[in-house]
Design a protein around this motif. Structure first.
Motif, PDB file in Angstrom:
ATOM      1  N   PHE B 343       0.532  -1.621  -0.264  1.00 20.77           N
ATOM      2  CA  PHE B 343      -0.167   0.187  -0.142  1.00 20.77           C
ATOM      3  C   PHE B 343       1.004   1.567  -0.305  1.00 20.77           C
ATOM      4  CE2 PHE B 343      -2.819   3.472   1.830  1.00 20.77           C
ATOM      5  CZ  PHE B 343      -3.837   2.801   1.234  1.00 20.77           C
ATOM      6  N   TYR B 344       1.859   0.741   0.612  1.00 23.20           N
ATOM      7  CA  TYR B 344       2.817   2.248   0.858  1.00 23.20           C
ATOM      8  C   TYR B 344       3.390   2.499  -0.165  1.00 23.20           C
ATOM      9  CZ  TYR B 344       5.803   6.010   3.604  1.00 23.20           C
ATOM     10  OH  TYR B 344       6.504   6.353   4.477  1.00 23.20           O
ATOM     11  N   SER B 347       0.831   4.281  -2.666  1.00 21.65           N
ATOM     12  CA  SER B 347       0.660   5.257  -2.541  1.00 21.65           C
ATOM     13  C   SER B 347       1.792   6.150  -2.783  1.00 21.65           C
ATOM     14  CB  SER B 347      -0.069   5.464  -1.005  1.00 21.65           C
ATOM     15  OG  SER B 347      -0.939   4.371  -0.866  1.00 21.65           O
ATOM     16  N   ALA B 403      -3.737   9.473   1.414  1.00 23.68           N
ATOM     17  CA  ALA B 403      -3.390   8.055   0.837  1.00 23.68           C
ATOM     18  C   ALA B 403      -1.924   7.980   2.155  1.00 23.68           C
ATOM     19  CB  ALA B 403      -2.848   7.854  -0.360  1.00 23.68           C
ATOM     20  N   ALA B 407      -0.872   5.022   4.289  1.00 23.57           N
ATOM     21  CA  ALA B 407       0.544   4.184   4.332  1.00 23.57           C
ATOM     22  C   ALA B 407       1.461   3.554   5.595  1.00 23.57           C
ATOM     23  CB  ALA B 407       0.949   4.885   3.676  1.00 23.57           C
ATOM     24  N   TYR B 410      -0.924   2.091   7.873  1.00 22.09           N
ATOM     25  CA  TYR B 410      -0.478  -0.015   7.891  1.00 22.09           C
ATOM     26  C   TYR B 410      -0.006  -0.232   8.115  1.00 22.09           C
ATOM     27  CZ  TYR B 410      -3.101  -3.023   4.450  1.00 22.09           C
ATOM     28  OH  TYR B 410      -3.675  -4.015   4.133  1.00 22.09           O
ATOM     29  N   ALA B 500      -7.602   7.940  -2.155  1.00 25.17           N
ATOM     30  CA  ALA B 500      -7.046   6.432  -1.392  1.00 25.17           C
ATOM     31  C   ALA B 500      -7.276   7.316  -0.285  1.00 25.17           C
ATOM     32  CB  ALA B 500      -5.827   5.758  -2.092  1.00 25.17           C
ATOM     33  N   PRO B 504     -10.308   4.141   1.221  1.00 24.49           N
ATOM     34  CA  PRO B 504      -8.954   3.360   0.613  1.00 24.49           C
ATOM     35  C   PRO B 504      -9.336   1.990   0.949  1.00 24.49           C
ATOM     36  CG  PRO B 504      -9.328   3.718   3.047  1.00 24.49           C
ATOM     37  CD  PRO B 504     -10.409   4.783   2.561  1.00 24.49           C
ATOM     38  N   VAL B 507      -7.650  -0.027  -2.222  1.00 21.92           N
ATOM     39  CA  VAL B 507      -6.858  -0.048  -2.337  1.00 21.92           C
ATOM     40  C   VAL B 507      -6.368  -0.826  -1.380  1.00 21.92           C
ATOM     41  CG1 VAL B 507      -4.900   1.120  -2.398  1.00 21.92           C
ATOM     42  CG2 VAL B 507      -7.310   2.459  -3.065  1.00 21.92           C
ATOM     43  N   ILE B 508      -6.631  -1.198  -0.031  1.00 23.13           N
ATOM     44  CA  ILE B 508      -6.183  -1.714   0.726  1.00 23.13           C
ATOM     45  C   ILE B 508      -7.097  -3.040   0.692  1.00 23.13           C
ATOM     46  CG2 ILE B 508      -6.342  -2.610   3.052  1.00 23.13           C
ATOM     47  CD1 ILE B 508      -7.260   0.080   3.967  1.00 23.13           C
ATOM     48  N   ALA B 511      -4.404  -4.186  -1.897  1.00 22.55           N
ATOM     49  CA  ALA B 511      -2.658  -4.858  -1.585  1.00 22.55           C
ATOM     50  C   ALA B 511      -3.146  -5.998  -0.477  1.00 22.55           C
ATOM     51  CB  ALA B 511      -2.642  -3.694  -0.654  1.00 22.55           C
ATOM     52  N   ARG B 512      -4.121  -6.238   0.113  1.00 20.80           N
ATOM     53  CA  ARG B 512      -4.430  -7.783   0.708  1.00 20.80           C
ATOM     54  C   ARG B 512      -3.769  -9.058   0.125  1.00 20.80           C
ATOM     55  NH1 ARG B 512      -8.871  -7.534   3.235  1.00 20.80           N
ATOM     56  NH2 ARG B 512      -8.316  -9.554   4.406  1.00 20.80           N
TER      57      ARG B 512
END
Lengths: 636, 519, 101, 509
Positions: B343-344, B347, B403, B407, B410, B500, B504, B507-508, B511-512
């Protein structure tokens, strides 16, 4: 009528609100009359309530009116409500009565002042606060009035705020009072913690359950409050300075009503005081010492109002002496008579000042009885009353106090007696200087000595002028008060019976009648000798004035200077140190230091980033070696 | 004597699964050829549009693959004789890199025109570099990772020096090249040592080997160490970071943006895959090292950024700091951590491209005006640009509803979940230091329009306060031009950064579900 | 005569170290670049050794990849070096420090 | 009403929308910008007033709750709700923002000013209503940004230094709090198996070991303490207050400081009851020091605004003491005092701003005698000042008194020292008043103009509330009471603390 008790404070409050909104349009003198009318109305209601209460029998003389809930939180439940009983009605009566007279007087006295309506705004607000103080049914509501009168006192002392001295005096009064309020507040906290209530009825009725320690603590804390408000040692210093305010203010607030609030409070909580004999002794001692101490200062003051101010402090000391001796009725009695004669004296002094075109120094007065007959006549009545000359009112009330003190403690009695002598002396000195002797305001050296004042004081007290008598609005209150001061003594026994229901243990004088008589004689002799002494010094000029007015007394034992040295200067230094060293350098310096540290770190690290590619490679290699070393160490 | 040779069995190649990088390579080749025929303005624009189109096509292809393998739909699979792994993780990075390529192309257009560098080769190199990054993300073999790394890097060396007339650009190229090849050698040595101790360069094999063998000899640990050096260099982790400020500052700004997004992403892709996936069972060995690297990166990056007077350089240091945050996700070594890192990275890619887009615009012709002074009063001249830049800076600082905040949130939540409280606290404190220089830039844009920057410049310590004196009028500078393509890029970045931040969850989820094939 | 595999590894490690140290201490960019090549070839030697020790062809195949990569690096690297040192008498790495701090 | 209209969400969104609208308007028409701004703020005020009327006075728990899943994978919801503790802070926010938008003169870029103010309003509302730790933290951080721009963009000479200091200082606290929040959430997940940021759930399912809870409490407290600010982390405040534009100072003092004290109540006591009880002596001590120290430092300040700023340190000390005194009276007084301080200090900053507009100085030494030329101005100042001093009959007293009496019952000696603060408050304010308003008037002070109608209109609601809350605080106290009672019950349930019967009242004896 009893249910109209709420009107007593409500009327001045209405006056306050009306004047606040429209006072400026009403102007001079209409605003004054509106305010006065409100006070008269309040007085009338108070009289009505008084008679209603009279109609009841002894123990039933209590009425509570509950208007609305003010602060109600958890176990704390305080309402805006009134407790009507003999004590509060007595207070209400003389507050509204004397207050109305002084309002009236002010109509004339303040005439021509540019902030005339404002003055009455404050005055009505003061009356409201004072009436809340005395009529309330709880400590907290009393405290509301207590603080309210303090604030009004502040406004009125610094009424002529352009004068820095007036502004300073107002502030001093407020702050000093706050020191006392500290005690009052703590007392309330303790009362609440102990009783779970701040209402007078449950607290006073449950007082007998108190332990000795708690009772003493509550009593002393309340007394701290009283010391502040009623100008006792060591917090009396604001009262003399309070004379910067207009004279009616001095009469109303700083003589008759507000300053007696402390005494009222002590009497109100008498069931608690009775459980704390140690506290009582302390109160009596402080009272006696204050009485004596202030009297010594009063002997050497030249300002006509300062003499009265110290005298007030001294007389308040008497009242506390009475309270401390358990003679609550005597305290109230003296409070009432003092209200009469001291208000009279202040108003008289105001009249003199008015007539002398704002001259306050007694050394530049003299022989005014010729010019101001009503003023001088009434002033002389007040003088005789305060000096304790029979049969004027002061004689009776002071006598009761001294008797009680005699039974309590001989030493205290002796101090009281000396004070009585001095009281007679300094009041006589004042009368002689102001109303008798030569017309010193005409003397050229007087003008010369005061020369610098003439320049900026357009209608100063010098040159071609004649003192004049005051207008009727001012004279009338003088006459009424003089009458009351003269015959106030007759209230003695009615008051004793009247107040009995509010006292936990009615005070009985144990002394035999012969002792009583002896004491009366001694007291009277003391008073008369005081007058005689003054006569010989100030009219016969047997002694040079300087010898009886030592510097130390003129400067009030240098107490102000002492406070300046031990309280103000260190306080100022401490505040400066806290603000500009501790806060700015130490605490904030640390904060900024952290920022600077990060920056310094960054700057230092920057030099590593030299721009040379081989250095960068070295860093990579060193990093690699370090990780490798860690790996090797781990596998080993 | 002629032995009977067995027929060589060619590995089956699943072309469709490799489509994104193939699209990029094909696009690069087409553009290269086309570029030899025409060289004019229209061609330049065409090249840009073409590159964006290729990137979008690659994204679409990735989308198709995602349907297949991502989100637990079809699950991860191996391809090309186990040398390539197609999992959600790989697709995720493909997406990040394709986005970086597309946005980089948008940025480049105006820049190249302004600097008179218009030639298709720029885009060609960018696409090739991107394909190298994708290879790194998909590789299941250390050698393949090395090859991807080199494809990525060699193209970047050229891009860094693309502005031949600028001394700085040339210097950036040579520094990047020398140090890059130096660190590649370390990486390769790491590969060799790993190979020697495990018997294979295939990550799946290595993982299996490590999970069955308990012996962890010095050779293997040495392998770890050198792999870490090589990839640490690529992601700009302290102490392998020193090239970063110089190269970022010297490179043409669009390259810097692309580099910060794509190269970092590719480096992390390899780092995460190697360490989390292949060396997962040896966590206890590498987590402390990553811890140190992360902390050093965050703190050193932030505190050096504080004292910079050049915005580009400052952003370079800030990217070092960000690398530290992304490492936190690896250090946590849990699923949340990996997802957090992803995610980081996604973003950060948007944010950093947006930031460098602004820098590129403000630096004007000659690419020289990158000092703090150049930003003075930007809020009046170009309020929209200033606002967008502010959002990017605030996002980097971790301001809420961007975002950037999520990030940080997270990765730090992953650290907390892994009980790495100390690093979480250090990270948050470092973010305060970092906030200072982002805010300082905002100050310049918004708050000191008429004043000298004496009080805000890097020389004044925080404690001294501002000069406050009335300013000497500064030389009047013409309003900056904002090229359309760059504006579009900034718009996209802005939309993502805010979008985001507000919503979010998609996007999460991305990423997950970009799950790493645990081998 | 047989030489243990570890000797080869040791030699390779020494070569790698020499390359790395060479890069750190030499100023001429070309020589620095040659040091990188030395490092890469040290790695090649390592691979081959391991391949022999593990009896695995993979390690030897790697060498080809590395050679190709090294060649590509040479192409790009020399071009970059030429571009920056075109106008200078010598190719000293320490001359380039415009970017720093 | 509560069922149909998501009033709380609207309270956040309306100002945001307003900020958006203002941002899109042309920047030239300043009157229109202010008008639009105040319209949106006015709508928020109307919503807040409706909220206060609709609020069930006797109700417990949270009302008007709106709860929507936001970030599923973290168990984060858009969860807003009010109780008696937050209700009036929302009201205060609603009251102050329209005033700061129209009130003070804005000398440049009205558009930016109004837009940031509206955004700030949304943030403040959000903090007071959030029932989700994540959401709370977002809003908590969000408010920094508009304020950062407001101080930095519209402030006085040292504004840049002040605004950076404000932002970074506050951020240090937040940094620790975020780690704390996450730790709470994940430890809760470990204990119960589900991941949630919901405050109510976290508070009711206490699962922390006591030493852990203490550390977490401290992490939260670090953030709140800086925001309040509690001695010795207060030094950002005088700088920020002094350098901020008038509107900024009003909001900073009026609302943003309350975020910290509110945080202690909502999150400190609620989430970590035992830890809060254990740590109470520490915070009582710091609060008490703050009361005395703030006052002592205020005495010698040369800058009127700085003086008021330090007075805030002292006043906020009372709220802290009330909070950690853990008595019905103290907590209710603390909540009330938050509102009171917002009104009176907000009003004071308005007035100081008006002085600055006229005289272009805030230095006490350069002022004097103003009461003569502007008696109404002086009168209003006096009234507000007396409220700040804590004169009975005005709002300040009620809160202060409740705090002290409640704390006296539970923690006697702290209350005794804190009470001494009332003496000092009178000292520094009256002395300042004397120097500014009393004495002879001369020089430029002689041309000091009387309050304009517009200024009177701004001060009128504040003055009215100051008097009203002093005379009849019952409606407010009655609504605060159930929530506070519940909070204390919660603390008692989850800790070894027991409130003395005297404070709790007969009902619970």
């Amino acid at each position: 009528m009893m249910h109209a008790v709420w009107l007593i404070p409500a009327l001045p409050l209405t006056g306050f609100l009306i004047l606040l909104a429209t006072g400026r349009r009403m102007g001079d003198p209409k605003a004054g009359y509106v305010a006065t009318a409100m006070m008269v109305g309040a007085f009338v209601v108070a009289v009505g309530v008084f008679f209603d209460l009279m109609g009841l029998h002894g123990e039933e003389r209590r009425f509570q009116q509950d208007l609305f809930s003010w602060i109600s939180v958890g176990g704390l439940d305080v309402h805006v409500g009134f407790l009507v009983d003999p004590l509060s009605v007595t207070m209400a009566l003389f507050v509204t009565g004397v207050g109305a007279l002084i309002h009236l007087y002010s109509v004339g006295y303040m005439h021509g002042d540019e902030r005339y309506p404002t003055f009455f705004v404050y005055l009505n607000l003061f009356a409201f606060s004072m009436l809340m103080l005395v009529l309330s049914d709880s400590f907290l509501l009393t405290f509301l009035g207590w603080e309210g009168v303090g604030a009004c006192s502040y406004f009125l002392i610094s009424f002529w705020f352009e004068r820095p001295s007036a502004a300073t005096a107002g502030k001093k009064a407020f702050v000093t009072n706050r020191v006392g309020d500290f005690g009052f507040m703590l007392a309330m906290f303790l009362i609440f913690a102990t009783f779970g209530s701040l209402n007078y009825v449950p607290v006073l009725e449950g007082a007998h359950e108190l332990t000795h320690v708690t009772a003493t603590a509550i009593a002393l804390l309340l007394f701290v409050g009283a010391v502040g408000k009623s100008a006792q040692l060591p917090l009396y210093v604001w009262l003399p300075d309070a004379m910067e305010g207009p004279t009616p203010v001095s009469a109303l607030i700083h003589a008759a009503t507000m300053v007696t609030a402390g005494v009222f409070l002590m009497v109100r909580v008498n069931p608690i005081l009775n459980l704390a004999p140690g506290a009582l002794t302390l109160i009596a001692t402080i009272g006696a010492l204050t009485a004596f101490f202030a009297a010594t200062i009063a002997c050497a003051q030249n300002d006509i109002k300062k003499v009265l101010a110290y005298s007030t402090v001294s007389q308040l000391g008497y009242m506390f002496l009475a309270v401390g001796s358990g003679a609550y009725v005597a305290a109230i009695f003296h409070m009432v008579t003092h209200a009469f004669f001291k208000a009279l004296l202040f108003l008289g002094a105001g009249s003199v000042i008015h007539g002398m075109h704002d001259e306050q120094d007694m050394k530049y007065m003299g022989a005014l009885r010729k010019w101001m007959p009503i003023t001088s006549g009434t002033f002389i009545v007040g003088w005789l009353a305060i000096a304790g000359v029979p049969p004027f009112s002061g004689f009776w009330s002071k006598d009761d106090i001294l008797l009680a003190a005699f039974e309590k403690n001989k030493a205290l009695w002796f101090i009281g007696l000396l004070t009585a002598l001095m009281t007679a002396y300094y009041m006589s000195r004042q009368v002689f200087l102001v109303f008798y002797g030569g017309e010193r305001w005409k003397k050229p050296e007087a003008a010369e000595a005061h020369g610098e004042d003439v320049a900026h004081d357009a209608h100063g007290a010098h040159g071609d002028f004649k003192p004049h008598e005051s207008p009727p609005t001012m004279a009338f209150p003088l006459v009424v008060l003089a009458g009351l001061a003269a015959v106030g003594g007759i209230l003695k026994s009615p008051l004793e019976r009247w107040l009995e229901p509010v006292l936990a243990h009615p005070h009985e004088f144990a002394s035999s009648s012969s002792t009583k008589l002896g004491l009366i004689v001694v007291t009277t002799v003391g008073a008369l000798s005081g007058i005689g002494l003054a006569y010989s010094i100030w009219l016969r000029n047997r002694v040079r004035a300087e010898t009886v007015e030592p510097e130390v007394l003129r400067h009030a034992w240098y107490v102000d200077a002492l406070y300046q040295k031990i309280v103000e200067a260190p306080g100022r230094a401490l505040a400066n140190f806290s603000a500009f060293v501790v806060d700015a350098k130490v605490i904030d310096g640390t904060v900024n230091g952290v920022g600077a540290l990060v920056r310094a770190g960054g700057t230092r690290l920057r030099t590593v980033q030299s721009g040379f590619v081989r250095n960068y490679a070295l860093a990579v290699a060193v990093g690699a070696v370090a990780i490798l070393a860690y790996a090797v160490a781990r596998s080993a | 004597m002629i032995a009977q040779l067995e027929p060589i069995s060619l590995p089956h190649v699943e072309w469709s699964l490799l489509s994104p990088e193939l699209i990029l390579i094909a696009g690069a080749l087409v553009l290269l050829v086309a570029g030899t025929f025409r060289r004019d303005r229209a061609m330049a624009t065409g090249a840009c549009v073409f590159t964006v189109a290729v990137a979008v096509a690659a994204l679409v292809a990735s989308w198709g693959i995602w349907q297949d393998v991502g989100g637990g739909a079809g699950g991860a699979r191996l391809a090309v004789a186990d040398a390539v792994v197609i999992d959600g993780f790989a697709v995720f990075f493909t997406v990040v890199i394709c986005i970086a390529v597309g946005l980089g192309a948008l940025l480049a257009h105006g820049y190249l025109r302004q600097e008179r560098l218009e030639a298709p080769s720029f885009y060609v190199l960018m696409m090739l570099s991107g394909s190298g990054g994708i290879v790194m993300a998909k590789a299941n073999d250390l050698i393949l990772i090395f090859l991807g790394l080199e494809i990525l890097s060699i193209a970047l060396y050229v891009l860094a020096g693309y502005h031949q007339r600028r001394e700085q650009s040339r210097e950036a190229a040579i520094k990047y090249f020398v140090l890059g090849s130096f660190s590649s050698a370390f990486f390769l040595y790491g590969v060799a040592l790993t190979y020697g101790s495990t018997g294979s360069t295939n990550l799946g094999f290595i993982a299996e080997f490590l999970s069955t063998q308990t012996v962890t000899g010095g050779v293997l640990l040495g392998g770890f160490a050198f792999l870490l050096v090589g990839l640490g260099f690529k992601v700009a982790a302290v102490p392998f970071h020193m090239w970063t400020p110089d190269v970022y500052q010297g490179s043409p700004t669009p390259v810097t943006g692309f580099m910060a997004a794509a190269a970092k992403a590719a480096g992390f892709a390899a780092l995460l895959r190697i360490f989390y996936s292949a060396f997962g069972t040896a966590q206890l060995d590498w987590r402390p090292i990553v811890w140190v690297l992360a902390v050093l990166s965050m703190v050193v990056g932030a505190s050096l950024a504080v004292v910079q007077g050049d915005v580009k350089r400052m952003l370079a240091y800030s990217s070092i700091s960000h690398a530290g945050y992304i490492l936190i996700g690896l250090q946590a070594a849990n699923e949340r951590g990996i997802a957090g890192s992803l995610f980081y990275l996604l973003s950060y890619s948007f944010v950093v491209v947006g930031s460098f887009a602004t820098v590129a615009i403000v630096s004007r012709k000659g690419d020289n005006r990158t000092g703090l002074d150049a930003y003075r009063g930007l809020s009046r001249d170009r309020p929209g640009l200033a606002l967008a830049f502010t959002v990017f800076l605030l996002a980097q600082a971790g301001a809420p509803f961007t975002a950037g905040f999520l990030a940080k949130f997270y990765v730090i939540s992953a650290a907390v979940e892994a009980h790495s409280y100390a690093i979480a606290v250090i990270a948050m404190l470092a973010s305060v230091i970092a906030a200072y220089f982002y805010l300082r830039l905002i100050v310049v844009m918004y708050m000191a329009p008429e004043q000298t920057m004496a009080g805000i410049g890097p020389e004044t310590p925080l404690g001294e306060g501002e000069a406050g004196g009335l300013a000497t009028a500064t030389a009047t500078v013409t309003r900056v031009e904002i090229p359309v393509a760059a504006a579009i890029a900034i718009g996209i970045c802005l939309a993502y950064t805010v979008g985001a931040g507000l919503l979010p969850q998609p996007v999460i989820d991305f990423a997950r579900h970009a799950t790493l094939l645990r081998l | 005569m047989s030489v243990p595999g570890a000797w080869y590894l040791g030699l390779a490690a020494m070569l790698f170290g020499i390359g790395a140290i060479g890069l750190l201490i030499r100023r001429n960019v070309l020589i620095m670049f040659m040091c990188v090549e030395l490092m890469l070839n040290a790695v090649n030697l390592t691979f081959v050794t391991f391949a022999r020790m593990l009896n695995d062809i993979g390690g030897q195949v790697v060498v080809f990849f590395v050679l190709v990569v090294a060649a590509a690096e040479v192409v790009v690297g020399l071009a970059i070096i030429v571009s920056i040192f075109r106008r200078r008498a010598d190719a000293t790495a320490d001359d380039i420090s415009l970017l720093k701090g | 009403m509560s069922g149909s209209l998501p009033i709380l969400t609207l309270l956040v969104l309306v100002p945001v929308l307003g900020a958006g609208v203002v941002a899109l308007m042309p920047r030239d028409n300043e009157r229109l910008l202010k008008l639009v701004g105040v319209t949106f703020a006015g709508v928020s005020l109307a919503l807040a007033v409706a909220l206060m009327f609709d609020y069930r006075a006797t109700g417990t728990g949270f009302q008007f709750v709106s709860d929507h899943v936001w970030i599923r994978s973290f168990g984060i919801s858009w969860k807003l709700g009010v109780d008696g503790i937050s209700l009036f802070l929302i009201g205060l926010t609603g009251v102050l923002f329209p005033l700061v938008i129209v009130g003070p003169a804005v000398h440049k870029d009205v558009k930016g000013y109004v837009a940031w103010m509206l955004l700030l309003e949304a943030g403040c509302m959000g903090v007071f209503m959030s029932l989700d730790l994540f959401l709370f933290f977002l809003f908590w951080e969000l408010v920094l940004i508009p304020m950062y721009f407001l101080i930095g963009g519209w402030g006085y000479d040292r504004r840049i230094y002040a605004t950076l200091k404000f932002f970074l200082y506050t951020m240090v606290g937040s940094a620790l709090m975020l780690v704390g929040i996450l730790t709470v959430v994940f430890l809760h997940q470990r204990a119960t198996g589900h991941l949630t940021f919901d405050v109510v759930t976290l508070a009711n399912e206490q699962s922390l070991a006591s030493s852990t809870a203490r550390w977490l409490f401290l992490a939260f407290a670090a953030s709140f303490a800086i925001k309040v600010p509690i001695f010795p982390v207060h030094t950002w405040l005088p700088d920020a207050h002094t350098e901020a534009p008038t509107g900024g100072s009003v909001i900073l003092a009026g609302i943003m400081l309350k975020l910290g004290t509110y945080g202690f109540l909502r999150f400190g006591l609620y989430l970590f009851p035992q830890a809060a009880v254990d740590m109470a002596p520490l915070f009582l001590t710091l609060g008490t020091i703050g009361i005395i120290y703030g006052a002592v430092v205020a005495i010698m300040q040369k800058d009127l605004k700085r003086l008021v700023a330090y007075s805030s340190v002292a006043h906020l000390g009372f709220i802290v003491v009330g909070t950690f005194g853990l008595s019905q009276q103290g907590l209710e007084g603390g909540v009330l005092q938050m509102v009171n301080h917002g009104l009176s200090t907000g009003a004071l900053f308005f007035l100081v701003g008006m002085i600055y507009e006229r005289r272009h100085t805030r230095l006490i030494a350069e002022l004097g005698g103003i009461q003569r030329v502007a008696p109404v101005f002086a009168g209003v100042f006096m009234l507000v000042m007396l409220s700040s001093i804590g004169l009975p009959g005005l709002n300040g007293f009620v809160g202060e008194f409740l705090v002290l009496i409640g704390t006296f019952v539970t923690h006697r000696w702290w209350a005794v020292v804190a009470t001494a603060g009332v003496i000092l408050a009178a000292l520094y304010l009256l002395w300042a008043y004397q120097r500014v308003f009393h004495g002879p008037v001369s020089g430029e002070n002689a041309t000091f103009s009387e309050m304009t109608m517009r200024e009177r209109a701004i001060m009128a609601p504040l003055v009215a509330l100051i008097v009203l809350l002093g005379v009849y605080p019952k409606p407010v106290l009655d609504r605060i009471a159930p929530s506070v009672r519940e909070l204390i019950a919660h603390v008692q349930e989850h800790s070894d603390y027991r409130q003395p019967a005297v404070a709790a009242g007969a009902a619970e004896r």
